[in-house]
Design a protein around this motif. Structure first.
Motif: not given
Length: 68
Positions: A7-11, A13-17, A47-50
């Motif tokens: 879920k974090k990786l999807i969020a 990815t969407i943010w970066l795109v 920050l989201l990952l951390r």
């Protein structure tokens, strides 16, 4: 726990795109503007990952884990 990771990786990815598309549509050409776009994209992702952690384990989960 793996579900939260995906879920974090999807969020992220969407943010970066989204930031990349906005940067391209705004016709960002100067190096300083590009650095701002990169910072705007990477800082929230970092920050989201951390700081986004899953729920703490319950006492029952800890006991079951200890028995295995």
């Amino acid at each position: 726990m793996m579900e939260l990771k995906y879920k974090k990786l999807i969020a992220i990815t969407i943010w970066l795109v989204t930031i990349a598309v906005l940067g391209m549509s705004a016709n960002v050409t100067s190096p300083s503007s590009r650095m701002v776009v990169v910072a705007l994209g990477l800082l929230p992702a970092f920050l989201l990952l951390r700081f986004w952690h899953g729920p703490a384990k319950t006492m029952s989960e800890r006991i079951q884990e200890g028995r295995q």
